[in-house]
Design a protein around this motif. Sequence first.
Motif, mmCIF file in Angstrom:
data_model
loop_
_atom_site.group_PDB
_atom_site.id
_atom_site.type_symbol
_atom_site.label_atom_id
_atom_site.label_comp_id
_atom_site.label_asym_id
_atom_site.label_seq_id
_atom_site.Cartn_x
_atom_site.Cartn_y
_atom_site.Cartn_z
ATOM 1 N N SER A 15 0.827 -1.211 0.000
ATOM 2 C CA SER A 15 0.000 0.000 0.000
ATOM 3 C C SER A 15 0.862 1.263 0.000
ATOM 4 O O SER A 15 0.541 2.245 -0.675
ATOM 5 N N ASN A 16 1.975 1.254 0.718
ATOM 6 C CA ASN A 16 2.881 2.408 0.718
ATOM 7 C C ASN A 16 3.562 2.569 -0.641
ATOM 8 O O ASN A 16 3.758 3.682 -1.118
ATOM 9 N N GLN A 18 2.358 1.560 -3.529
ATOM 10 C CA GLN A 18 1.350 2.034 -4.484
ATOM 11 C C GLN A 18 1.111 3.524 -4.319
ATOM 12 O O GLN A 18 0.956 4.250 -5.294
ATOM 13 N N ARG A 19 1.094 3.994 -3.085
ATOM 14 C CA ARG A 19 0.897 5.426 -2.827
ATOM 15 C C ARG A 19 2.068 6.229 -3.403
ATOM 16 O O ARG A 19 1.886 7.279 -4.013
ATOM 17 N N MET A 58 -1.883 -1.271 -10.585
ATOM 18 C CA MET A 58 -1.790 -1.884 -9.263
ATOM 19 C C MET A 58 -2.178 -3.367 -9.308
ATOM 20 O O MET A 58 -1.618 -4.184 -8.585
#
Length: 186
Positions: A15-16, A18-19, A58
């Motif tokens: 998630s980090n 992807q951010r 993603m």
Amino acid sequence: MTDEKIIDLMREAPSNGQRALFDKYYNYVFSIVNRIISGFGSQNDSEECVIDVFASIMMKMRPDENISLKSYIGAVARNAAISMRRKLAVKNHSFISSDDETVAEIAGDEDIEENTENAVLADLLLSKIGELGPPDSVIIVQKYYYNKTSGEIAEMTGMSAAAVRVRCGRAMTRLKKLLHSDGITL
């Protein structure tokens, strides 16, 4: 943040990662999408397409693959925008004629094979520049990538402008030898 760090982050904390990917490449993707959709859709259509691009990236991209993020993301954005433009053209009953000047813009003159070769060469070049070590690598990157003057680089490195010029010349000689040892001649 470099692409390598983003990919590492995607492996360790998806998630980090992807951010970070989204933050770095949002403007790039939006500009590609907006250029292609322009005149066929609204701002909301462009934003929806950008979201679709990142969702696709993603879901499909594997962080263990050895890819150039910018090339991969650019290709996904371009393909998604062309698809969206076609849908919008059908929806608005404005079909694209093959005589239309924008058809060439959609098709683009981008040579993907050449871009891939250039990306591989750029990666090799950056790794060889890294092998020079500081301050030589800093001087080369600042001078040839960021177009900084010797005086500006001198302020950054705490050296004199004359010393920066001398180090730059020596670093370029070493870089050419490193590239030559890998079979690349300039």
